[in-house]
Structure formats: C-alpha cells, structure tokens
Enzyme design. Structure first.
Site, PDB file in Angstrom:
ATOM      1  CB  SER A 250      -4.578  -7.963  13.205  1.00 62.73           C
ATOM      2  OG  SER A 250      -5.913  -6.794  13.390  1.00 62.73           O
TER       3      SER A 250
ATOM      4  CG  ASN B 149       4.670  -5.768   9.058  1.00 58.01           C
ATOM      5  OD1 ASN B 149       3.730  -5.432   9.484  1.00 58.01           O
ATOM      6  ND2 ASN B 149       4.959  -5.718   7.446  1.00 58.01           N
TER       7      ASN B 149
ATOM      8  CE1 TYR C  51      -5.273  -8.231   7.521  1.00 58.38           C
ATOM      9  CE2 TYR C  51      -6.727  -7.763  10.695  1.00 58.38           C
ATOM     10  CZ  TYR C  51      -5.364  -7.718   8.997  1.00 58.38           C
ATOM     11  OH  TYR C  51      -4.063  -6.921   9.245  1.00 58.38           O
TER      12      TYR C  51
HETATM   13  N1  LIG Z   1      -2.131  -0.415   9.368  1.00 55.07           N
HETATM   14  C1  LIG Z   1      -2.635  -0.569  10.389  1.00 55.07           C
HETATM   15  O1  LIG Z   1      -3.836  -0.491  11.150  1.00 55.07           O
HETATM   16  C2  LIG Z   1      -2.910  -2.274  11.191  1.00 55.07           C
HETATM   17  C3  LIG Z   1      -3.264  -2.916  12.374  1.00 55.07           C
HETATM   18  C4  LIG Z   1      -3.342  -4.555  12.362  1.00 55.07           C
HETATM   19  C5  LIG Z   1      -2.547  -5.449  12.280  1.00 55.07           C
HETATM   20  N2  LIG Z   1      -1.481  -4.775  10.777  1.00 55.07           N
HETATM   21  C6  LIG Z   1      -0.642  -5.764   9.757  1.00 55.07           C
HETATM   22  O2  LIG Z   1       0.766  -4.817  10.113  1.00 55.07           O
HETATM   23  C7  LIG Z   1       0.780  -5.608   8.986  1.00 55.07           C
HETATM   24  C8  LIG Z   1       2.126  -4.436   7.614  1.00 55.07           C
HETATM   25  O3  LIG Z   1       0.610  -4.143   7.543  1.00 55.07           O
HETATM   26  P1  LIG Z   1       1.129  -2.233   6.913  1.00 55.07           P
HETATM   27  O4  LIG Z   1      -0.746  -1.352   7.475  1.00 55.07           O
HETATM   28  O5  LIG Z   1       1.825  -1.440   7.092  1.00 55.07           O
HETATM   29  O6  LIG Z   1      -0.209  -2.572   5.674  1.00 55.07           O
HETATM   30  P2  LIG Z   1       1.010  -1.991   4.270  1.00 55.07           P
HETATM   31  O7  LIG Z   1       0.176  -2.813   2.643  1.00 55.07           O
HETATM   32  O8  LIG Z   1       1.456  -0.946   3.990  1.00 55.07           O
HETATM   33  O9  LIG Z   1       2.285  -3.072   4.180  1.00 55.07           O
HETATM   34  C9  LIG Z   1       2.154  -4.489   3.522  1.00 55.07           C
HETATM   35  C10 LIG Z   1       3.556  -4.989   2.811  1.00 55.07           C
HETATM   36  O10 LIG Z   1       3.751  -5.601   3.089  1.00 55.07           O
HETATM   37  C11 LIG Z   1       3.262  -6.193   1.155  1.00 55.07           C
HETATM   38  N3  LIG Z   1       3.497  -7.804   0.810  1.00 55.07           N
HETATM   39  C12 LIG Z   1       2.254  -7.984   0.166  1.00 55.07           C
HETATM   40  N4  LIG Z   1       1.820  -9.199  -0.041  1.00 55.07           N
HETATM   41  C13 LIG Z   1       3.372  -9.370   0.060  1.00 55.07           C
HETATM   42  C14 LIG Z   1       3.838 -10.533  -0.925  1.00 55.07           C
HETATM   43  N5  LIG Z   1       3.092 -11.654  -1.076  1.00 55.07           N
HETATM   44  N6  LIG Z   1       4.889 -11.166  -0.372  1.00 55.07           N
HETATM   45  C15 LIG Z   1       6.135 -10.282   0.082  1.00 55.07           C
HETATM   46  N7  LIG Z   1       5.285  -8.462   0.946  1.00 55.07           N
HETATM   47  C16 LIG Z   1       4.174  -8.519   0.538  1.00 55.07           C
HETATM   48  C17 LIG Z   1       2.964  -5.022   0.522  1.00 55.07           C
HETATM   49  O11 LIG Z   1       3.783  -4.403  -0.993  1.00 55.07           O
HETATM   50  C18 LIG Z   1       3.579  -3.946   1.733  1.00 55.07           C
HETATM   51  O12 LIG Z   1       4.672  -3.479   1.154  1.00 55.07           O
HETATM   52  C19 LIG Z   1       0.299  -6.230   8.230  1.00 55.07           C
HETATM   53  O13 LIG Z   1       0.565  -7.390   8.398  1.00 55.07           O
HETATM   54  C20 LIG Z   1      -1.288  -6.331   8.804  1.00 55.07           C
HETATM   55  O14 LIG Z   1      -2.076  -7.504   8.701  1.00 55.07           O
HETATM   56  C21 LIG Z   1      -1.611  -3.679  10.295  1.00 55.07           C
END
Ligand SMILES: NC(=O)c1ccc[n+]([C@@H]2O[C@H](COP(=O)([O-])OP(=O)(O)OC[C@H]3O[C@@H](n4cnc5c(N)ncnc54)[C@H](O)[C@@H]3O)[C@@H](O)[C@H]2O)c1
Length: 252
Positions: A150, A89, A162
């Site tokens: 995504s 994730n 992305y």
């Molecule tokens: N929020 C949305 O609308 C959405 C939509 C589609 C996909 N996503 C995907 O869902 C996932 C989570 O998204 P989110 O919105 O919760 O994001 P977020 O930024 O709130 O959380 C992401 C987490 O990943 C951690 N992280 C980042 N780089 C890292 C690394 N190199 N090693 C370890 N941890 C790391 C961050 O510290 C953070 O805690 C992502 O892959 C994102 O692309 C989110």
C-alpha cells in the site's frame, strides 16, 4: 508467464480488489482458487469468475492461521495440480492514533489492535508465500507471487499497525525475490493508492472530494487498474523484486 490455464490463488478473493483481480485473470483464462472467510461472498465471486471465462473454486481459510493455510494449500494442490501463482491480497484495517489526549486523559492503541493487523496483513502473507513457494519448488513449476502492499507503507498517520505491516510486506517481497529466483519463482508487489472499492462508493461526496483533492490525477484508482498491473507483473518474465506504485501520482 502466460495467464491462460495457470492455477492462481487469490487471498481475500471474496470482495473488493481481490474479487476484481480474480475476475480479470479469469477473463484471461486462469484457473483460480479464491480464499476468504465468508462462504456466500466466495460463492458469488466464483460464479463471477466462471462468467468471465475462467475456472474457479472457493476455499474458506483464515490466512493468519498456520494450520488452516497449510491445509488450504494442500487442498488447492490436490484439486488443481501444480500451482503457478499467488496473490497475497487479504487485508484488514484497524486504524487509530498511537495515542490520543482528550481532557487531559491519554488513551492508546491497544496491543490487540496492533496485533490483528500484523497477523493478517504481514504474518498471513508470510504463511501463504512459504507454503505456496514450497509447493512450487516441489512441483518444479514456474511461479509468480504478487503481494499487495500500500501507499501507506511510507508511513500514514493513524495507521501505525497497517503502515508497519505494508512496509514489512514490501521488504519481504525483495527478500523472497532474491531467495526464490533460483527456483524460477518471481516475487513482486503492488502498492495501490486510494482505490474505488465498495467501501469508498458509500462515502459522502464532500469526504470523497477531500480525499481526491490531493491526488494529482484528481480521482481514485479503479479496481480494474490494479488488476491490469497484476496481469502485467504475471506476464512480464523480467519483473521481480520490485513494488509497482499505482496511486495517480499521490505521495503521502
Ligand atoms: N482499497 C484500497 O484503497 C486499498 C489501497 C491500498 C491497499 N489496499 C490493499 O488491498 C487489499 C484488498 O483491499 P480491499 O479494499 O479490497 O479490502 P476489502 O476489505 O474489500 O477486502 C479484503 C478481503 O480480505 C478478506 N480477509 C480479511 N481477513 C482475512 C483473513 N484473515 N483470511 C482470509 N481472508 C481475509 C475479507 O473477508 C475481504 O473479502 C488489502 O490488502 C488492502 O490493504 C487497498
């Protein structure tokens, strides 16, 4: 696979979707290894998982760093025993157009901007999957790996890096499902649309309205709805090699 008592690694488990998914699995009795870059956020997420009814431990690890991932997976295995699940994730955004023209001047997306997203969102998924799958095969344990792709995998303007990473994750999911089925490991993905995380909650109402106007269900998804799909994938033993789309009907 039943979730209760299963050892499941969640990367990016310190906040947002990762934390919501971890808490949901904890509520079903999972034993969680939360991976992130920030100790304080990890500690808060561990406490939330324990309060929800599961066991949890925190591990600082950059998923884009091969040595750190190898060491992290070894530590989790020592602490918990056989691994049953991995949720890839962790992810970042570094949005920008491929090129912009202002007053006749052209500026472009930097290689660093491209590479940072590929490193975390694609290479990180590869490294974690490789290490966890190897441990699962070694331990002869059944396993499920779920990759968070995504809606942007279809190609979203301003997201060259992305979109490419998320499309890569989606196709690697299909490859790994085919390659690992013989070892009792399923690999699937979830492609969320716009989900209401902390980031979105702080947006201006006008911006939010514009964002939701194009979604047939007229609202963003909730983190728990993604967690619900994750639990479905883990629990349904016939689900593999596919990406579950959870986007309220939105098409980019
Ligand atoms: N929020 C949305 O609308 C959405 C939509 C589609 C996909 N996503 C995907 O869902 C996932 C989570 O998204 P989110 O919105 O919760 O994001 P977020 O930024 O709130 O959380 C992401 C987490 O990943 C951690 N992280 C980042 N780089 C890292 C690394 N190199 N090693 C370890 N941890 C790391 C961050 O510290 C953070 O805690 C992502 O892959 C994102 O692309 C989110």
């Amino acid at each position: 696979m039943q979730i209760k008592d299963k050892v499941i690694i969640v990367t990016g488990g310190g906040q947002g979707l990762g934390r919501a998914m971890a808490e949901y699995l904890a509520g079903k009795g999972a034993r969680l290894a939360l991976i992130d870059l920030n100790q304080q956020r990890l500690d808060e997420a561990v406490a939330a998982c324990k309060a929800a009814g599961g066991d949890a431990r925190a591990y600082l690890c950059n998923v884009a760093d091969e040595a750190q991932v190898i060491a992290m997976v070894a530590r989790v295995t020592e602490d918990f025993g056989a691994l049953h699940g991995l949720v890839n994730n962790a992810g970042i955004l570094r949005d920008g157009l491929l090129l912009k023209v202002r007053d006749g001047e052209i500026s472009t997306m930097s290689l660093a901007q491209w590479q940072a997203v590929i490193d975390v969102n694609l290479t990180g998924v590869f490294l974690c999957t490789r290490e966890v799958a190897a441990r699962m095969v070694e331990a002869k344990s059944e396993g499920v790996i779920v990759n968070i792709s995504s809606i942007s995998r279809a190609g979203n303007m301003g997201q060259t890096n992305y979109s490419a990473a998320k499309a890569g994750v989606a196709s690697a999911t299909v490859v790994w499902a085919k390659e690992l089925a013989r070892y009792g490991i399923r690999v699937a993905g979830i492609a969320p649309g716009f989900i209401e995380t902390e980031m979105v909650a702080s947006m201006k109402p006008e911006a939010l309205e514009k964002m939701t106007a194009g979604i047939p269900l007229r609202r963003m998804g909730k983190p728990e709805e993604i967690a619900h799909s994750l639990a479905y994938i883990i629990e349904n033993d016939y689900y593999t090699g596919r990406i579950l789309e959870l986007d309220g009907g939105l098409r980019l």
